[in-house]
Design an enzyme around this catalytic site. Structure first.
Site, mmCIF file in Angstrom:
data_model
loop_
_atom_site.group_PDB
_atom_site.id
_atom_site.type_symbol
_atom_site.label_atom_id
_atom_site.label_comp_id
_atom_site.label_asym_id
_atom_site.label_seq_id
_atom_site.Cartn_x
_atom_site.Cartn_y
_atom_site.Cartn_z
ATOM 1 N N GLN A 1 -10.431 -3.808 -3.401
ATOM 2 C CA GLN A 1 -11.583 -3.479 -3.012
ATOM 3 C C GLN A 1 -12.668 -3.631 -3.939
ATOM 4 O O GLN A 1 -13.856 -3.923 -3.928
ATOM 5 C CB GLN A 1 -11.467 -1.950 -2.849
ATOM 6 N N ARG B 1 -13.604 -8.876 1.522
ATOM 7 C CA ARG B 1 -12.450 -8.382 1.364
ATOM 8 C C ARG B 1 -11.514 -9.822 1.918
ATOM 9 O O ARG B 1 -10.551 -9.977 1.024
ATOM 10 C CB ARG B 1 -11.804 -7.185 2.306
ATOM 11 N N ARG C 1 0.880 -1.018 0.023
ATOM 12 C CA ARG C 1 0.078 0.078 0.019
ATOM 13 C C ARG C 1 0.821 1.318 -0.062
ATOM 14 O O ARG C 1 1.904 1.160 0.997
ATOM 15 C CB ARG C 1 -0.820 -0.081 1.381
HETATM 16 N N1 CP Z 1 -11.465 -0.131 2.268
HETATM 17 C C1 CP Z 1 -10.047 -0.133 2.887
HETATM 18 O O1 CP Z 1 -9.148 -0.136 2.091
HETATM 19 O O2 CP Z 1 -9.866 0.060 4.017
HETATM 20 P P1 CP Z 1 -8.416 0.375 5.016
HETATM 21 O O3 CP Z 1 -7.882 1.783 4.474
HETATM 22 O O4 CP Z 1 -9.190 0.251 6.299
HETATM 23 O O5 CP Z 1 -7.839 -0.661 4.640
HETATM 24 N N1 NVA Z 2 -9.871 6.898 -1.547
HETATM 25 C C1 NVA Z 2 -9.531 6.451 -0.410
HETATM 26 C C2 NVA Z 2 -9.884 4.936 -0.173
HETATM 27 C C3 NVA Z 2 -9.672 4.369 1.474
HETATM 28 C C4 NVA Z 2 -9.836 3.034 1.508
HETATM 29 C C5 NVA Z 2 -7.944 6.930 0.115
HETATM 30 O O1 NVA Z 2 -7.262 6.488 -1.159
HETATM 31 O O2 NVA Z 2 -7.805 7.230 1.160
#
Ligand code: CP
Ligand code: NVA
Length: 301
Positions: free
Chosen positions: A133, A288, A103
């Site tokens: 997602q 998920r 991430r």
């Molecule tokens: N929806 C999602 O990716 O949540 P997190 O940021 O908690 O991982």
């Molecule tokens: N668009 C949001 C998604 C969070 C899961 C972000 O990037 O923070």
């Protein structure tokens, strides 16, 4: 020779590949704890430069249920956070571990990690896409409705220029459903991206028209991770692009209200609407786990 599979974006997947993954999810959901362990004897790492609840926990639990040992590496705690290049980090980890879930900010970083590490790599959210997602959301829609998403209408409301709607765009183009993005002009997706994806994708400022006849109303935070400095301006600009009961009444009867979470009540969705659709929204969160196990299984088999 078998080519190594990654999940770096939905842009890089064909509709057939998306279906191959989605078709595997029920087996993982129904036989949780009693399925094969294709990662037995392996070690996988999560390398995260941004906060996470759902993605982190679902990958840590899911990879363990698939048989792997899991390392969680906060990017700020390893040399990556002090400027070691991603391609060097990738070449080190690729000699020690068997797979990675990343991430981060730049899409190029996950692409480079996959290339230089030589191990299966998953995009767990970048500024460009959130592929795990949206595959989960499509599984959740089809599970809950008992129907294919093909030919249906999904309306995304809010910040149409962030990672979540971008992955919806590729999914819509590849799986054959209509995607409407209701956002102020400055928050609509890049026109070149929409053109390149093809399919039936419509961007509009007219929220009510976009919701009319929708099978799904979907939203995401107004201030994505990394955009905090623009927070106050975004709240002003996006005010009104909210999912609330009045908007839901314009959608098709039985339309699903979906949210990737975390939710900011009173901003992109109201408390009442979120709670009225909590069954769907928290089912998305649970799914998920099952969907990502299907993704990893598809990558390594
Ligand atoms: N929806 C999602 O990716 O949540 P997190 O940021 O908690 O991982
Ligand atoms: N668009 C949001 C998604 C969070 C899961 C972000 O990037 O923070």
């Amino acid at each position: 020779m078998r080519t190594m599979k990654h999940l770096l974006s939905l842009e890089a997947l064909s509709g057939t590949e998306m279906r191959e993954i989605l078709n595997r999810v029920p087996a993982f959901k129904n036989r949780r704890g009693q399925h094969d362990r294709p990662l037995a004897g392996q070690t996988w790492a999560l390398i995260f430069s941004k906060s996470s609840t759902r993605t982190r926990v679902s990958f840590e639990v899911g990879l363990r249920e698939l048989g792997a040992e899991v390392l969680f590496l906060n990017a700020g705690d390893i040399q990556l956070g002090r400027g070691e290049p991603i391609k060097d980090t990738a070449r080190v980890l690729g000699r020690m571990i068997h797979g990675a879930v990343i991430r981060t900010f730049a899409q190029q970083d996950v692409e480079d990690f996959a290339q230089f590490s030589g191990i299966p790599t998953v995009n767990a959210l970048t500024d460009a896409e959130h592929p795990c997602q949206i595959l989960t959301d499509i599984f959740t829609f089809e599970e809950q409705r008992g129907q294919s998403i093909q030919g249906k209408v999904v309306t995304f409301v809010g910040d149409g220029a962030c990672n979540v709607p971008a992955s919806w765009i590729w999914a819509a183009a590849r799986l054959g459903f209509e995607l409407r993005i209701a956002a102020p002009k400055a928050y609509q997706p890049d026109a070149e991206l929409v053109r390149k994806a093809g399919g039936s994708i419509h961007c509009t400022e007219d929220l009510d028209a976009a919701a009319s006849g929708a099978d799904v109303l979907y939203t995401d935070v107004w201030v994505s991770m990394g955009k905090e400095a623009e927070g106050a301006q975004r709240l002003k600009d996006l005010a009104g692009y909210q999912i609330n009961d009045a908007l839901v009444s314009r959608a098709n009867p039985g339309a699903l209200v979906m949210h990737c979470l975390p939710a900011y009540r009173g901003k992109e969705i109201t408390e009442e609407t979120l709670e009225a659709h909590a069954d769907t929204i928290f089912r998305e969160a649970e799914n998920r786990l099952h969907t990502q196990k299907a993704i990893v299984d598809w990558m390594v088999r």
